[in-house]
Design a protein around this motif. Structure first.
Motif, PDB file in Angstrom:
ATOM      1  N   CYS A 188       0.834  -1.200   0.000  1.00 24.86           N
ATOM      2  CA  CYS A 188       0.000   0.000   0.000  1.00 24.86           C
ATOM      3  C   CYS A 188       0.872   1.255   0.000  1.00 24.86           C
ATOM      4  O   CYS A 188       0.622   2.202  -0.761  1.00 24.86           O
ATOM      5  CB  CYS A 188      -0.926  -0.015   1.218  1.00 24.86           C
ATOM      6  N   ASP A 189       1.909   1.264   0.827  1.00 28.63           N
ATOM      7  CA  ASP A 189       2.800   2.419   0.881  1.00 28.63           C
ATOM      8  C   ASP A 189       3.545   2.610  -0.434  1.00 28.63           C
ATOM      9  O   ASP A 189       3.726   3.742  -0.905  1.00 28.63           O
ATOM     10  CB  ASP A 189       3.807   2.251   2.021  1.00 28.63           C
ATOM     11  N   GLU A 244       3.409   5.852  -2.901  1.00 26.90           N
ATOM     12  CA  GLU A 244       4.613   6.564  -3.348  1.00 26.90           C
ATOM     13  C   GLU A 244       4.572   6.795  -4.852  1.00 26.90           C
ATOM     14  O   GLU A 244       4.893   7.887  -5.341  1.00 26.90           O
ATOM     15  CB  GLU A 244       5.859   5.761  -2.983  1.00 26.90           C
ATOM     16  N   GLU A 245       4.202   5.751  -5.581  1.00 23.58           N
ATOM     17  CA  GLU A 245       4.163   5.873  -7.033  1.00 23.58           C
ATOM     18  C   GLU A 245       3.066   6.849  -7.481  1.00 23.58           C
ATOM     19  O   GLU A 245       3.263   7.637  -8.407  1.00 23.58           O
ATOM     20  CB  GLU A 245       3.921   4.498  -7.660  1.00 23.58           C
ATOM     21  N   TRP A 273      14.852   7.846   2.017  1.00 22.78           N
ATOM     22  CA  TRP A 273      13.807   7.137   2.748  1.00 22.78           C
ATOM     23  C   TRP A 273      13.421   5.842   2.041  1.00 22.78           C
ATOM     24  O   TRP A 273      13.255   5.790   0.848  1.00 22.78           O
ATOM     25  CB  TRP A 273      12.582   8.043   2.890  1.00 22.78           C
ATOM     26  N   ALA A 274      13.249   4.825   2.855  1.00 22.17           N
ATOM     27  CA  ALA A 274      12.928   3.505   2.318  1.00 22.17           C
ATOM     28  C   ALA A 274      11.440   3.254   2.238  1.00 22.17           C
ATOM     29  O   ALA A 274      11.006   2.298   1.625  1.00 22.17           O
ATOM     30  CB  ALA A 274      13.585   2.424   3.180  1.00 22.17           C
ATOM     31  N   SER A 275      10.643   4.083   2.859  1.00 21.97           N
ATOM     32  CA  SER A 275       9.199   3.859   2.835  1.00 21.97           C
ATOM     33  C   SER A 275       8.479   5.183   2.830  1.00 21.97           C
ATOM     34  O   SER A 275       9.026   6.220   3.180  1.00 21.97           O
ATOM     35  CB  SER A 275       8.759   3.024   4.045  1.00 21.97           C
ATOM     36  N   SER A 291       3.477  13.501   3.432  1.00 18.60           N
ATOM     37  CA  SER A 291       4.761  12.874   3.177  1.00 18.60           C
ATOM     38  C   SER A 291       5.327  13.370   1.858  1.00 18.60           C
ATOM     39  O   SER A 291       6.061  12.673   1.179  1.00 18.60           O
ATOM     40  CB  SER A 291       4.614  11.350   3.152  1.00 18.60           C
ATOM     41  N   ASN A 292       4.957  14.582   1.484  1.00 17.41           N
ATOM     42  CA  ASN A 292       5.397  15.115   0.204  1.00 17.41           C
ATOM     43  C   ASN A 292       6.818  15.644   0.325  1.00 17.41           C
ATOM     44  O   ASN A 292       7.093  16.824   0.205  1.00 17.41           O
ATOM     45  CB  ASN A 292       4.459  16.242  -0.249  1.00 17.41           C
TER      46      ASN A 292
END
Length: 396
Positions: free
Chosen positions: A2-3, A7-8, A200-202, A213-214
């Protein structure tokens, strides 16, 4: 999954659209579980307990582990004082909005009908406060909330290290202090550079505020001698999925998440019958665990406590000021659980929430923490868990 899909999707959207998307997906698990408890099982008491448990788990468990594990390799960690004070004030307002209806109910100074009306009015006020505070953070006072602690509270090295995540988010240049005339500092993209900002990895680790989280890192070229931009040799640039594919993956992930949460809620009754666990213990301690995302712990270990604070405390604020009043108003509009869903919670839950917010406020006073503060938060969670194990709401 989901994360990753989110992101995409955000790579195709502008900053404002990404911020709005994050607002409505930060507490996905909490929202789904609340809707299932309200519409499918009509377990209003467990619903209220799980909402309080969501706040407690983010502050006491997730933030506590972050401070403990992140504080061991880092002697002392600092965060934005203005943001911390604002968060503490919002949580105090949330606790007050629950404390007053609960006190009125326990003291017998109103009837059920008036209590429902009071809760609906308070829910509207809480939603207004949440929208106003979000607008303040994202628009009118964005720089104040997203800046690191001022220079007089940090060393030069700490100030540069704290400024790099913001530079990664905005593409702005960070000017390295040059103490020797004519000297040129080493490039920041060295693998051993202590000021190297993490890629960041997630999605959750990219949050720059409780709702957004932009802050996707962008690769830039190294420019003049004293000015550097963040880059990373392994950073992935651009979207990896087509926009329709990302939307499809996100929808599939939400459906799978729904069935997982549904199965969890369906097993609660069997769990209480097979064990001595009380519904209070399940709602406060066990049910909120699937909503925890442990990415903030890795941020704290890398000494990026600011992002950890915004994520953990920010989700608690969203639960208290958005999810709780939304559930009350949704019950009113749909007629499901009408007359039962109020902001009058159980006395034990309100006391647990109030003491947690009080402890968090004390820890935020100096805008600096170390690993012992993590132990204090975790100890408070253990104390509440022990008490919840023996709580019986039906006892006289």
């Amino acid at each position: 999954m989901c994360d990753y899909a989110l992101e995409e999707i955000e790579k195709y959207l502008g900053p404002l659209a990404s911020d709005l998307l994050d607002i409505f997906t930060t507490n996905t698990v909490q929202v789904i579980s609340s809707l299932l408890l309200l519409f499918e099982t009509n377990q209003v008491d467990l619903l209220q307990t799980s909402l309080v448990g969501g706040i407690l788990s983010n502050i006491l468990v997730l933030l506590g582990l972050s401070l403990l594990i992140g504080g061991l390799p880092n002697h002392e960690q600092r965060f934005n004082r203005l943001g911390a004070q604002g968060a503490s004030t919002l949580l105090s307002i949330a606790a007050t909005s629950i404390l007053i209806p609960t006190a009125v109910k326990l003291l017998g100074q109103t009837n059920e009908e008036n209590l429902v009306k009071q809760s609906r009015g308070v829910a509207v006020v809480l939603l207004f406060v949440y929208v106003a505070y979000t607008f303040c953070q994202m628009v009118t006072h964005r720089n104040e909330y997203y800046h690191a602690p001022p220079p007089h509270e940090m060393s030069i090295a700490q100030g540069l290290a704290a400024a790099l995540p913001m530079a990664a988010a905005t593409g702005a240049a960070v000017t390295a202090p040059n103490t020797t005339p004519g000297a040129v500092p080493p490039p920041l993209n060295s693998p051993n550079d202590p000021f190297q900002a993490p890629v960041w990895a997630s999605r959750s680790a990219r949050h720059n505020n409780p709702n957004s989280s932009n802050s996707r890192a962008r690769s830039h070229q190294h420019s003049q001698s004293n000015t550097y931009h963040i880059s990373h040799p392994h950073e992935i640039k651009g979207p990896q999925l087509a926009f329709p594919v990302a939307i499809f993956v996100f929808c599939v992930a939400i459906v799978l998440l729904y069935f997982c949460i549904d199965a969890t809620i369906d097993s609660i009754e069997a769990l209480t019958e097979a064990t001595n666990l009380t519904p209070t213990f399940i709602g406060l301690v066990l049910l909120p665990i699937p909503n925890l995302d442990f990415a903030p712990i890795s941020l704290a270990v890398d000494n990026y406590l600011e992002q950890t604070m915004r994520y953990t405390v920010g989700r608690s604020i969203q639960t208290a000021l958005l999810v709780e009043p939304f559930v009350v108003l949704l019950s009113w509009w749909t007629g499901v659980g009408s007359g039962q869903v109020t902001l009058a919670f159980d006395g034990f839950e309100v006391v647990s929430l109030f003491t947690t917010i009080l402890l968090l406020g004390f820890l935020m006073v100096d805008a600096k923490v170390h690993w012992v503060h993590g132990i204090l938060l975790l100890s408070d969670w253990v104390l509440i868990g022990i008490a919840a194990y023996f709580v019986d709401k039906g006892a006289n």
